[in-house]
Design a protein around this motif. Structure first.
Motif: not given
Length: 243
Positions: A136-148
């Motif tokens: 939201i604060e427009k810092r370098p984006p991170k993404i959440v990846l869910k595995t089993t």
């Protein structure tokens, strides 16, 4: 009876949420509502709700100002937000549930059901909220990846490429590979213009393209060679020239 609090500075949104919840989730009781950070902190302490509907922008601060002042976050959160392409991507990257205003009744129903099905602990919940705040604060984006097996929080910049395997997608990073159970089209739409679909089975990060070899494959920063489909070749070559 489940208890909920609405933290939202738009009176009309609060009223609509209450009416829809009364119809679709009669087992839920709205025990308090407010549009301010200071009041929300008091209400959360007094009522100890199981679920909180929270807007990001409030009268005297943000939803994160509330969360930062809490020692424990032992309730589920569903954010409400006005439409913003950037904000929506931030929510999707972070795997946190949200509702777009005006709130759709069926989306509300689904979000509430997911909130109580989720088994995330407090630590995991805080991690996801921090990813959301980062984005939201427009810092370098991170993404959440869910595995089993687990949840991975990664910097988008570290994604070199994605490779399709039926209904699954492999994320190739600098030092590892993560396989998730969503198709590559989902991530093409989510990741946006920094990633290009050079082939039916491949999506590559433009910042990691090093050139095209003599056989016509993309050379990536980690040494991988990625095929380019015939119909995509002209488009890809022009995109590389513009980098």
């Amino acid at each position: 009876m489940r208890n909920a609090i609405i933290v939202e500075d738009e009176i009309g949104v609060r009223s609509a949420l209450k009416k829809m919840l009364k119809l679709m989730h009669p087992g839920m009781k709205i025990v308090a509502e407010t549009g301010s950070v200071s009041e929300a902190l008091v209400l959360l302490k007094d009522h100890k709700p199981e679920l909180v509907f929270m807007d990001i922008e409030l009268e005297d601060g943000t939803g994160f100002d509330i969360l930062n002042q809490l020692e424990d976050i032992d309730f589920k959160i569903i954010f409400t937000t006005a439409y913003s392409e950037y904000a929506i991507k931030a929510f999707k990257y972070s795997s946190i549930d949200y509702l777009l205003k005006p709130v759709d009744p069926m989306e509300l129903k689904g979000a509430v059901e997911r909130a109580f099905l989720s088994l995330d602990g407090e630590r995991e919940h805080r991690e996801l909220l921090e990813v959301l705040r980062n984005n939201i604060e427009k810092r370098p984006p991170k993404i959440v990846l869910k595995t089993t097996e687990q949840r991975h929080i990664i910097d988008v910049e570290n994604i070199i490429r994605l490779e399709a395997d039926g209904a699954y997608t492999s994320f190739v990073l600098k030092n590892k590979r993560i396989i998730v159970s969503r198709n590559i089209k989902h991530y093409q739409n989510l990741l946006g213009e920094d990633f290009i679909r050079c082939h039916q089975s491949h999506l590559v990060h433009v910042n990691h393209i090093k050139g095209v070899d003599k056989q016509g494959s993309l050379m990536m920063s980690n040494g991988d060679l990625v095929p380019i489909s015939t119909r995509k070749r002209s488009e890809i070559v022009q995109r590389i020239k513009s980098l």
